[in-house]
Scaffold this motif. Structure first.
Motif, short mmCIF file in Angstrom:
data_model
loop_
_atom_site.label_atom_id
_atom_site.label_comp_id
_atom_site.label_asym_id
_atom_site.label_seq_id
_atom_site.Cartn_x
_atom_site.Cartn_y
_atom_site.Cartn_z
N ALA A 25 0.84 -1.20 0.00
CA ALA A 25 0.00 0.00 0.00
C ALA A 25 0.87 1.25 0.00
N GLU A 26 1.91 1.22 0.83
CA GLU A 26 2.83 2.35 0.93
C GLU A 26 3.49 2.63 -0.43
N GLN A 27 3.93 1.55 -1.04
CA GLN A 27 4.61 1.63 -2.35
C GLN A 27 3.72 2.31 -3.39
N VAL A 28 2.50 1.83 -3.47
CA VAL A 28 1.59 2.33 -4.51
C VAL A 28 1.12 3.76 -4.16
N TRP A 29 1.01 4.05 -2.89
CA TRP A 29 0.60 5.40 -2.48
C TRP A 29 1.67 6.43 -2.85
N LEU A 30 2.95 6.04 -2.74
CA LEU A 30 4.03 6.95 -3.13
C LEU A 30 3.87 7.37 -4.59
N GLN A 31 3.48 6.41 -5.42
CA GLN A 31 3.26 6.73 -6.84
C GLN A 31 2.05 7.67 -6.99
N GLU A 67 1.02 9.81 -4.81
CA GLU A 67 1.48 11.14 -4.37
C GLU A 67 2.24 11.85 -5.50
N ALA A 68 3.05 11.08 -6.23
CA ALA A 68 3.81 11.66 -7.34
C ALA A 68 2.85 12.19 -8.42
N TYR A 69 1.83 11.43 -8.73
CA TYR A 69 0.83 11.89 -9.72
C TYR A 69 0.12 13.16 -9.21
N LEU A 70 -0.18 13.16 -7.91
CA LEU A 70 -0.94 14.29 -7.34
C LEU A 70 -0.07 15.54 -7.19
N ALA A 71 1.22 15.39 -7.48
CA ALA A 71 2.11 16.56 -7.42
C ALA A 71 2.54 16.97 -8.83
N THR A 127 -4.39 11.75 7.01
CA THR A 127 -3.81 13.09 6.86
C THR A 127 -2.94 13.19 5.60
N ARG A 128 -2.19 12.12 5.34
CA ARG A 128 -1.35 12.12 4.14
C ARG A 128 -2.19 12.23 2.88
N ILE A 129 -3.29 11.49 2.87
CA ILE A 129 -4.17 11.50 1.70
C ILE A 129 -4.79 12.89 1.54
N GLU A 130 -5.28 13.44 2.66
CA GLU A 130 -5.90 14.77 2.61
C GLU A 130 -4.91 15.82 2.10
N GLN A 131 -3.69 15.75 2.63
CA GLN A 131 -2.68 16.74 2.24
C GLN A 131 -2.36 16.66 0.75
N ALA A 132 -2.19 15.43 0.27
CA ALA A 132 -1.86 15.26 -1.16
C ALA A 132 -3.00 15.78 -2.03
N LEU A 133 -4.24 15.56 -1.59
CA LEU A 133 -5.39 16.02 -2.38
C LEU A 133 -5.50 17.54 -2.35
N VAL A 134 -5.35 18.11 -1.17
CA VAL A 134 -5.50 19.56 -1.01
C VAL A 134 -4.40 20.32 -1.75
N ASN A 135 -3.19 19.77 -1.72
CA ASN A 135 -2.05 20.46 -2.33
C ASN A 135 -1.83 20.13 -3.80
N ARG A 136 -2.72 19.37 -4.40
CA ARG A 136 -2.51 18.99 -5.81
C ARG A 136 -2.63 20.21 -6.72
#
Ligand code: ATP
Ligand code: MG
Length: 201
Positions: free
Chosen positions: A110-116, A118-122, A146-155
């Motif tokens: 899950a961590e691995q795929v989430w990192l990717q 996050e990269a898309y969301l940036a 919180t990590r998910i929220e942050q990545a979404l808000v900062n996209r």
């Protein structure tokens, strides 16, 4: 005027009023921004809706990326098609499936795929990001909210994101612009019909 003509006139007036209302609403909607869509609920049609939107976007020349948070046991029809049109796919390679046994391996995957994700969301060169079955990562506490929220808000401001999966977390629903809940009325599987290629995957 005959009764029939009166009926016709009333119908016309009603339609005209309706058109006015719709036109007003369309004119009032002027804001433009990347949308967060959530497709949740127990009925069939969440992932197909997400992929349908990606296909729609790609059809207009937009760029898209897909992250699948569940490792499917079958190959994915949408992937076979959309990859040919430049859509990048990241699929959870190992670990989490419906019949998960090894929690540590699941969390690592899950961590691995989430990192990717996050990269898309940036990445502001990607117009649409589909996070298919993301909701389970929260239900299982595999990825921090919180990590998910942050990545979404900062996209990037104009990037659209689609989240699918059952039982979507309340906070993501609050954050979303558009939320649909697909309700199950009946499903072929309940009558002993197995998943069909081209329809179910
Ligand atoms: P789809 O990918 O067809 O849009 P979905 O994303 O809404 O479905 P998921 O919960 O992700 O649904 O389930 C994926 C698989 O389970 C699909 O093969 C789908 O047909 C099947 N499925 C979806 N809803 C139901 C249901 N209510 N009962 C049984 N099987 C279901
Ligand atoms: Mg799905």
């Amino acid at each position: 005027m005959t009764t029939e003509q009166q009926k016709q006139q009333r119908h016309q007036q009603r339609q005209q009023r309706l058109k006015q209302k719709v036109d007003q609403a369309i004119n009032a909607a002027v804001a433009e921004k990347g949308l967060l869509l959530v497709i949740t609920g127990n009925g069939k049609g969440k992932s197909t809706s997400g992929f349908g939107t990606v296909a729609r976007a790609v059809g207009h020349g937009l760029t898209a990326a897909v992250v699948q948070f569940i490792k499917g046991s079958w190959d994915c029809g949408e992937r076979n098609l959309l990859e040919q049109h430049g859509v990048e796919f990241t699929v959870m390679a190992t670990g989490f499936t419906w019949d998960t046994q090894d929690k540590a391996a699941d969390i690592a995957a899950a961590e691995q795929v989430w990192l990717q994700a996050e990269a898309y969301l940036a990445d502001d060169s990607i117009d649409v990001v589909l996070l298919d079955e993301l909701t389970y990562m929260l239900s299982y506490h595999y990825i921090d909210l919180t990590r998910i929220e942050q990545a979404l808000v900062n996209r990037p401001k104009n990037q659209h994101v689609i989240i699918t999966g059952r039982a979507c977390h309340r906070r993501l629903i609050e954050l979303a612009d558009t939320v649909s809940e697909v309700q199950s009325v009946k499903h072929a599987f309940d009558n002993g019909i197995k998943a069909q290629q081209g329809i179910d995957w």
